[in-house]
Design an enzyme around this catalytic site. Structure first.
Site, mmCIF file in Angstrom:
data_model
loop_
_atom_site.group_PDB
_atom_site.id
_atom_site.type_symbol
_atom_site.label_atom_id
_atom_site.label_comp_id
_atom_site.label_asym_id
_atom_site.label_seq_id
_atom_site.Cartn_x
_atom_site.Cartn_y
_atom_site.Cartn_z
ATOM 1 N N LYS A 212 0.823 -1.211 0.000
ATOM 2 C CA LYS A 212 0.000 0.000 0.000
ATOM 3 C C LYS A 212 0.853 1.254 0.000
ATOM 4 O O LYS A 212 0.449 2.270 -0.553
ATOM 5 C CB LYS A 212 -0.958 0.012 1.196
ATOM 6 C CG LYS A 212 -2.150 -0.901 0.997
ATOM 7 C CD LYS A 212 -3.309 -0.496 1.902
ATOM 8 C CE LYS A 212 -4.500 -1.429 1.712
ATOM 9 N NZ LYS A 212 -5.552 -1.197 2.718
ATOM 10 N N LYS B 13 -5.584 -14.211 -8.875
ATOM 11 C CA LYS B 13 -6.841 -14.221 -8.128
ATOM 12 C C LYS B 13 -7.784 -13.125 -8.636
ATOM 13 O O LYS B 13 -7.332 -12.047 -9.002
ATOM 14 C CB LYS B 13 -6.502 -13.961 -6.652
ATOM 15 C CG LYS B 13 -7.621 -14.294 -5.694
ATOM 16 C CD LYS B 13 -7.191 -13.987 -4.265
ATOM 17 C CE LYS B 13 -8.296 -13.246 -3.559
ATOM 18 N NZ LYS B 13 -7.971 -12.773 -2.240
ATOM 19 N N LYS C 263 -11.180 -7.360 -6.441
ATOM 20 C CA LYS C 263 -12.134 -6.272 -6.669
ATOM 21 C C LYS C 263 -11.449 -5.004 -7.128
ATOM 22 O O LYS C 263 -12.089 -4.113 -7.668
ATOM 23 C CB LYS C 263 -13.005 -6.044 -5.431
ATOM 24 C CG LYS C 263 -12.266 -5.627 -4.192
ATOM 25 C CD LYS C 263 -13.238 -5.488 -3.030
ATOM 26 C CE LYS C 263 -12.498 -5.253 -1.737
ATOM 27 N NZ LYS C 263 -13.347 -5.328 -0.569
#
Ligand code: TRP
Length: 333
Positions: A115, A197, A200
């Protein structure tokens, strides 16, 4: 453990954009826990502000997330569903646990590293201490098990280390929780790159099917899904695209891989992709309808938030008061 009750706890980011990966891999199974555990599901709006948020959107998504989890089958009578910022004990314990978490431990967190690269202009202290707030969420409720995705395992392990450290200094304070990771069989992959994977936050929206996508969108996305060379519908390591579609079909229909291979014998990828799109759209239709109904009644959702926060507070206050007493804080009655 709270008395005789075993506790299961999980937190969810306020984001309406949940995918069928989240649904099949986690949410759909959440309701099973309430049979064995006292269960808490928290909408973690305070975690969300570690990256910049538009206030109106954060507010809207808080309602949406609660409605979506209820629409996916979480019954508020059987599970405590609440919003993190409505229970101030979370941040109060977070300060205390900050003093029992080591700088180097936090420096090792892979999500922090990811992040802080992604939001390089805003590497704030909250982003760094995010796992401490998460540990507080978990430990306030004397949690036994934490159902999470594999990406959160490291945070739960840190939480265990902090709990053990605290317990060594102040015995019998916290239950030390176990992470429970969804089975890899339930891992749903991206439709554009089936070695990755389904996420979202994928920039390619064609790679991802959202729980709230409409029927046409769902069918279009499956039609465009990447398949493999060859033509048979067969589950195999060298056919990651087709295998992923078989998994999705299997999850939504309850059919086994063998049954699905038989059903589509002699048929082409086109037919199969359409069928996967249709079962997905059919399965999501009732969830979407319930979601819209719930979201239309804001007052009822707010009543739910209030009830959830009251339930959660009862547990949170007990643990926090015990912690303060152990630390030597003066508590007036
Ligand atoms: N960090 C988790 C995530 O991003 C969300 C979360 C916050 C959480 N607090 C939690 C998960 C407590 C489990 C338990 O998915």
């Amino acid at each position: 453990m709270f008395g005789e009750q075993k506790i299961s706890y999980s937190g969810v980011q306020p984001s309406g954009n949940l995918t069928i990966g989240n649904y099949l891999g986690a949410i759909k199974n959440f309701s099973i826990y309430s049979e064995q555990y006292k269960t808490f599901y928290c909408v973690v709006d305070q975690h969300a502000i570690t990256v910049r948020q538009v206030p109106a959107e954060l507010r809207r998504r808080t309602y949406e997330t609660l409605a979506l989890y209820m629409a996916c089958g979480l019954d508020p009578e059987k599970n405590t569903l609440y919003v993190q910022s409505m229970v101030p004990e979370h941040t109060e314990l977070a300060w205390i646990l900050n003093c029992f978490t080591m700088f180097v431990e936090l420096s090792r967190m892979t999500q922090f590293k990811d992040k802080s690269t992604k939001h390089a202009d805003n590497v704030n202290a909250g982003l760094f201490t995010y796992p401490v707030l998460m540990a507080s969420d978990i430990l306030l409720y004397q949690t036994d098990v934490v159902p999470v995705g594999i990406d959160q395992k490291q945070h739960v392990e840190l939480c265990r280390d902090v709990a053990e450290r605290f317990n060594q200094l102040y015995p019998d304070t916290f239950t030390v929780p176990e992470p429970v990771i969804a089975k890899s069989g339930m891992k749903i992959m991206s439709l554009a790159d089936p070695t990755k994977k389904m996420s979202k936050s994928d920039e390619n929206t064609n790679a991802v099917v959202y729980i709230l996508d409409d029927r046409d969108t769902i069918i279009r996305k499956f039609k465009r899904a990447v398949t493999d060379s060859g033509a048979e519908i067969r589950y195999a390591a060298d056919k990651p695209g087709v295998s992923n579609l078989i998994s999705i079909y299997s999850c939504f229909t309850g059919k086994t891989v063998e049954e699905i291979e038989r059903e589509f014998e002699g048929k082409g990828y086109g037919d199969f992709k359409l069928a996967v799109g249709e079962v997905t759209a059919d399965a999501l239709a009732p969830v979407q309808e319930k979601y819209r109904m719930l979201l239309a009644d804001k007052a009822a959702l707010e009543a739910q938030m209030k009830k959830g926060a009251e339930e959660a507070s009862w547990y949170a206050r007990r643990t926090l008061s015990k912690v303060k007493k152990k630390l030597g804080f003066v508590q007036l009655r």
